[in-house]
Write a protein that holds these residues in place. Structure first.
Motif, PDB file in Angstrom:
ATOM      1  N   MET A 233       0.835  -1.206   0.000  1.00  0.00           N
ATOM      2  CA  MET A 233       0.000   0.000   0.000  1.00  0.00           C
ATOM      3  C   MET A 233       0.877   1.266   0.000  1.00  0.00           C
ATOM      4  N   LYS A 234       0.548   2.180  -0.914  1.00  0.00           N
ATOM      5  CA  LYS A 234       1.278   3.452  -0.987  1.00  0.00           C
ATOM      6  C   LYS A 234       0.286   4.579  -0.749  1.00  0.00           C
ATOM      7  N   LEU A 235       0.479   5.286   0.366  1.00  0.00           N
ATOM      8  CA  LEU A 235      -0.471   6.335   0.748  1.00  0.00           C
ATOM      9  C   LEU A 235      -0.163   7.657   0.078  1.00  0.00           C
ATOM     10  N   THR A 236      -1.210   8.397  -0.255  1.00  0.00           N
ATOM     11  CA  THR A 236      -1.008   9.798  -0.613  1.00  0.00           C
ATOM     12  C   THR A 236      -2.025  10.646   0.141  1.00  0.00           C
ATOM     13  N   PHE A 237      -1.850  11.951   0.098  1.00  0.00           N
ATOM     14  CA  PHE A 237      -2.706  12.854   0.892  1.00  0.00           C
ATOM     15  C   PHE A 237      -2.681  14.233   0.245  1.00  0.00           C
ATOM     16  N   PRO A 238      -3.653  15.086   0.576  1.00  0.00           N
ATOM     17  CA  PRO A 238      -3.655  16.430  -0.005  1.00  0.00           C
ATOM     18  C   PRO A 238      -2.651  17.344   0.703  1.00  0.00           C
ATOM     19  N   HIS A 239      -2.274  18.386   0.023  1.00  0.00           N
ATOM     20  CA  HIS A 239      -1.383  19.385   0.629  1.00  0.00           C
ATOM     21  C   HIS A 239      -2.169  20.393   1.441  1.00  0.00           C
ATOM     22  N   MET A 240      -1.516  20.948   2.443  1.00  0.00           N
ATOM     23  CA  MET A 240      -2.067  22.100   3.153  1.00  0.00           C
ATOM     24  C   MET A 240      -0.918  22.726   3.920  1.00  0.00           C
ATOM     25  N   GLY A 241      -0.319  23.740   3.371  1.00  0.00           N
ATOM     26  CA  GLY A 241       0.824  24.379   4.024  1.00  0.00           C
ATOM     27  C   GLY A 241       1.941  23.381   4.278  1.00  0.00           C
ATOM     28  N   THR A 242       2.356  23.232   5.536  1.00  0.00           N
ATOM     29  CA  THR A 242       3.477  22.353   5.855  1.00  0.00           C
ATOM     30  C   THR A 242       3.025  20.935   6.216  1.00  0.00           C
ATOM     31  N   LEU A 243       1.770  20.609   5.907  1.00  0.00           N
ATOM     32  CA  LEU A 243       1.244  19.283   6.251  1.00  0.00           C
ATOM     33  C   LEU A 243       2.101  18.157   5.652  1.00  0.00           C
ATOM     34  N   ASP A 244       2.607  18.353   4.427  1.00  0.00           N
ATOM     35  CA  ASP A 244       3.414  17.297   3.790  1.00  0.00           C
ATOM     36  C   ASP A 244       4.645  16.970   4.633  1.00  0.00           C
ATOM     37  N   MET A 245       5.232  18.019   5.262  1.00  0.00           N
ATOM     38  CA  MET A 245       6.420  17.812   6.075  1.00  0.00           C
ATOM     39  C   MET A 245       6.057  16.995   7.329  1.00  0.00           C
ATOM     40  N   VAL A 246       4.928  17.337   7.927  1.00  0.00           N
ATOM     41  CA  VAL A 246       4.480  16.661   9.151  1.00  0.00           C
ATOM     42  C   VAL A 246       4.138  15.197   8.855  1.00  0.00           C
ATOM     43  N   LEU A 247       3.385  14.966   7.779  1.00  0.00           N
ATOM     44  CA  LEU A 247       2.945  13.604   7.479  1.00  0.00           C
ATOM     45  C   LEU A 247       4.091  12.725   6.987  1.00  0.00           C
ATOM     46  N   SER A 248       5.010  13.296   6.207  1.00  0.00           N
ATOM     47  CA  SER A 248       6.097  12.433   5.753  1.00  0.00           C
ATOM     48  C   SER A 248       6.977  12.025   6.936  1.00  0.00           C
ATOM     49  N   ASP A 249       7.097  12.923   7.915  1.00  0.00           N
ATOM     50  CA  ASP A 249       7.829  12.574   9.130  1.00  0.00           C
ATOM     51  C   ASP A 249       7.110  11.435   9.869  1.00  0.00           C
ATOM     52  N   LEU A 250       5.802  11.573  10.006  1.00  0.00           N
ATOM     53  CA  LEU A 250       5.032  10.565  10.741  1.00  0.00           C
ATOM     54  C   LEU A 250       5.046   9.218  10.004  1.00  0.00           C
TER      55      LEU A 250
ATOM     56  N   SER B 205       7.184   8.073   7.929  1.00  0.00           N
ATOM     57  CA  SER B 205       8.506   7.447   8.003  1.00  0.00           C
ATOM     58  C   SER B 205       8.661   6.725   9.341  1.00  0.00           C
ATOM     59  N   ARG B 206       8.195   7.356  10.407  1.00  0.00           N
ATOM     60  CA  ARG B 206       8.261   6.730  11.729  1.00  0.00           C
ATOM     61  C   ARG B 206       7.447   5.443  11.757  1.00  0.00           C
ATOM     62  N   LEU B 207       6.325   5.439  11.035  1.00  0.00           N
ATOM     63  CA  LEU B 207       5.435   4.279  11.055  1.00  0.00           C
ATOM     64  C   LEU B 207       5.823   3.222  10.021  1.00  0.00           C
ATOM     65  N   GLU B 208       6.893   3.524   9.278  1.00  0.00           N
ATOM     66  CA  GLU B 208       7.337   2.640   8.187  1.00  0.00           C
ATOM     67  C   GLU B 208       6.207   2.371   7.201  1.00  0.00           C
ATOM     68  N   THR B 209       5.428   3.411   6.937  1.00  0.00           N
ATOM     69  CA  THR B 209       4.357   3.318   5.939  1.00  0.00           C
ATOM     70  C   THR B 209       4.861   3.912   4.635  1.00  0.00           C
ATOM     71  N   ASP B 210       4.573   3.219   3.529  1.00  0.00           N
ATOM     72  CA  ASP B 210       4.993   3.709   2.228  1.00  0.00           C
ATOM     73  C   ASP B 210       4.087   4.863   1.817  1.00  0.00           C
ATOM     74  N   PHE B 211       4.670   5.951   1.321  1.00  0.00           N
ATOM     75  CA  PHE B 211       3.809   7.078   0.929  1.00  0.00           C
ATOM     76  C   PHE B 211       4.404   7.845  -0.245  1.00  0.00           C
ATOM     77  N   ILE B 212       3.552   8.613  -0.895  1.00  0.00           N
ATOM     78  CA  ILE B 212       3.992   9.490  -1.991  1.00  0.00           C
ATOM     79  C   ILE B 212       3.449  10.886  -1.713  1.00  0.00           C
TER      80      ILE B 212
END
Lengths: 364, 317
Positions: free
Chosen positions: A1-18, A20-27
């Motif tokens: 599973m590869k997760l994606t999400f919408p942008h909102m200001g610095t949300l991408d920075m927060v979610l990519s950090d999270l 990575s901690r959860l070892e979840t694949d994301f784009i």
């Protein structure tokens, strides 16, 4: 599973950090651009509020880049945001995309469902590990917002045009690398001092403007024509009614902005006594608070057709009269031109300066 | 004698004004922009020069209107001001105790609320251009009445027709419908004026306290039908200043006069700027995802100005 999400200001920075901690694949979808807006406008209903259009654009770009799952938050109350995830799901499927939709509803509505969704996002982790990852990631998210808040407050003093923006980028890079709680703490202090690195002149007495309104248009600079940078570089001291972590936070205390939801609602009470969805009541409360704190003016941003903000807007003339604080309302959607926004901002700044000069001449 | 130049380049008209040291209007030009702001300014300057008495020297220049930055580069402006401020300055100069300014131009309409000579609130049409000059122009053409006589026709109306005024397209359908039902042209025209005024008051002026003295300015103030409709709706007299259609330019000239008091000399390039070949071009910046459109103004190989970016890296002014 590869997760994606919408942008909102610095949300991408927060979610990519999270993630990575959860070892979840994301784009991370490409940064919101004209192309994103065009994509979203093409697929969303014409009369839908603007954030829905932009986020659909983000999700399409994320899915095109190879994601096969989408994470969104839900919501309750009379604001249409609560339906975003459902509408996005339907529109994207109609457009031919196949993916899994994970909607995080507020845990207060259904805690079991919330935990189930968390497990889905991070199958490799136990609930305890997820909790720990969120706890540490949260510290970083708050630090990112604190840096942003400092940028808003100090850009008006910068000596060299553009320095603060450059330092902001640097500060975020410092924070980006921090992993452990200790590192985050150190990176936070360093990032805040990086902002001080922009040469400043504290001699001038800048105009003070408070920014209020609907959270998405406040937090996404690409959508609001980077209004905060524009105003800051015109020498205006800014404070904003909401930061990313204030918005995400389930608690009533807002970690960054400083006022609790109850304090804001209390300030709004004489003008708007109950919750009307979204940030409607908070907008009113913040205008009152900014007036009490001696701000020169307030700017309200809202997406075209945003119901809660329209309710707030209709009581603002009364606050203007009673508390003597000018408010400029800017409505934003894909049809809004930058030139029109700039013209109104320029005029508003002139208005605030002449008001202040007059006040000084009476006192003097 | 020293004069101060004000230039207001809007979507529909380009106006130039010269005021003297006592702020009297010495000469003015009101002409169509025709989508070519540079040419409009240059030809306007040429015409203006012909009108000026001998021996007048321009001591300061100001620009305003949607093409204020562009025209600022062309004339060499000492001050470049947005049209809201310029209109407020001009109105409060000419009617010192003014408390409400209604301004309707080619494609925008605005309201400015002043108290004791200071602007305290304003609004400008955002999502709709119904009721502005362009629409009236278009309707006048369609009915076959010159726009200059539109207002006089409206005044002849005995029983104005109800016209839907929220959207110009529907207003037009409604007008056609009423024509086909056999209404008189003057009743339709005045009905249109009333519906446009209603639209203006319900949208732009919503929630604002409209206290007299009320000044009505901008190109549409020439329309006596609209003036009458405003007076009926507001139940008070509406003042139309003598130079109602060039108030923005007057404001720019007044601001220029104020600015050069604290400036060693004017940046005005002289009337010969009419003969320079200004070239404009644009490109999309690829620096980030904003993809800003950057506009460039050149004379020969020299870049005079560049703007349009959000980050400021291209900006030269």
């Amino acid at each position: 599973m590869k997760l994606t999400f919408p942008h909102m200001g610095t949300l991408d920075m927060v979610l990519s950090d999270l993630f990575s901690r959860l070892e979840t694949d994301f784009i991370i979808p490409p940064k919101t651009s004209v192309k994103t807006v065009n994509l979203g406008t093409k697929h969303a209903p014409e009369f839908a509020c603007f954030p829905l259009k932009v986020t659909i654009g983000n999700l399409i770009e994320g899915l095109e880049a190879g994601a096969d799952a989408v994470v969104m938050v839900g919501g309750i109350g009379p604001c249409r945001f609560g339906f975003y995830a459902e509408v996005q799901n339907k529109i994207l499927r109609d457009a031919g995309y196949d993916f899994e939709m994970i909607v995080l509803e507020p845990p207060t509505t259904d805690i079991k469902d919330f935990m189930k969704k968390c497990k889905k996002i991070a199958p490799k982790k136990t609930l305890w590990q997820i909790f720990q990852a969120v706890r540490v990631g949260w510290k970083k998210a708050v630090a990112i917002d604190e840096v942003e808040k400092k940028v808003l407050k100090t850009r008006c003093f910068e000596k060299n045009f553009g320095d603060t923006t450059a330092m902001h980028k640097k500060a975020l890079a410092v924070l980006g690398k921090a992993i452990t709680p200790r590192e985050i703490q150190m990176a936070r202090d360093k990032a805040l001092s990086v902002i001080d690195g922009a040469k400043k002149d504290f001699e001038n007495n800048p105009l003070k403007i408070g920014i209020v309104g609907e959270f998405y248009v406040l937090l996404e600079p690409c959508i609001n024509f980077d209004i905060e940078r524009y105003l800051g570089q015109k020498g205006i001291y800014l404070e904003r009614s909401v930061y990313l972590t204030d918005w995400i936070s389930f608690s009533k205390k807002n970690p960054v902005m400083g006022l609790s939801n109850d304090e804001v609602a209390k300030a709004a009470k004489p003008y708007l006594s109950h919750f009307v969805g979204g940030e409607g009541q908070a907008t009113v409360g913040h205008v009152v608070k900014f007036a009490e704190e001696g701000f020169d003016g307030v700017i309200q941003l809202l997406p075209f057709t945003c119901m809660p903000e329209i309710i707030a807007k209709s009581v603002l003339p009364k606050i203007h009269r009673e508390l003597d604080i000018p408010v400029l309302t800017l409505v934003i959607d894909e049809q809004t031109g930058r030139a029109g926004i700039i013209t109104r901002l320029e005029a508003f700044i002139d208005l605030l300066w002449s008001k202040r000069k007059k006040k000084l001449s009476i006192v003097g | 004698m020293i004069g101060y130049l004000g230039v207001d380049v809007g979507s529909v008209s380009t106006n130039l004004v010269v005021i003297d040291e006592k702020t009297n209007v010495v000469a003015y030009i009101y002409r169509r922009t025709m989508g070519e702001p540079i040419r409009a300014v240059q030809e306007g300057l040429r015409e203006l020069k012909e009108l000026l008495p001998l021996g007048i020297e321009i001591g300061g220049a100001g620009t305003t209107g949607s093409a204020r930055y562009l025209s600022g580069v062309i004339v060499g402006a000492d001050v470049v001001k947005n049209e809201i401020t310029a209109h407020a300055v001009a109105a409060s100069h000419i009617v010192p105790d003014v408390r409400t300014v209604l301004e309707i131009g080619g494609q925008d309409s605005k309201i400015i609320i002043l108290r004791e000579g200071v602007a305290v609130d304003f609004a400008m049409n955002t999502v709709c251009a119904a009721g502005t000059g362009s629409f009236l122009d278009h309707q006048a053409e369609r009915i076959g009445i010159p726009i200059e006589e539109f207002g006089a026709y409206a005044l002849k109306s005995q029983a104005p027709a109800q016209i839907a005024g929220r959207c110009t397209v529907f207003a037009e359908s409604d007008m056609i419908h009423k024509q086909q039902m056999g209404y008189h042209a003057e009743d339709i025209i005045y009905g249109l004026c009333q519906s446009l005024v209603r639209n203006y008051l319900n949208n732009i002026a919503k929630g604002k306290e409209l206290l007299s003295p009320i000044v009505f300015q901008g190109g549409v103030a020439a329309n006596l039908g609209i003036k009458k409709a405003f007076e009926e709706a507001l139940e008070t007299r509406v003042i139309i200043p003598k130079y109602f259609n060039v108030m923005g330019a007057i404001g720019a000239a007044l601001l220029a006069k104020e600015r050069v008091e604290n400036k060693p000399e004017t940046s005005f390039k002289g009337f010969s700027t009419s003969d320079i070949d200004f070239k404009t071009s644009s490109f999309y910046c690829k620096g980030c995802s904003n993809n800003c459109e950057i506009l460039k103004i050149e004379v020969g190989k020299e870049v005079l100005a560049r703007w349009g970016g959000r980050c400021g890296k291209w900006e030269i002014e």
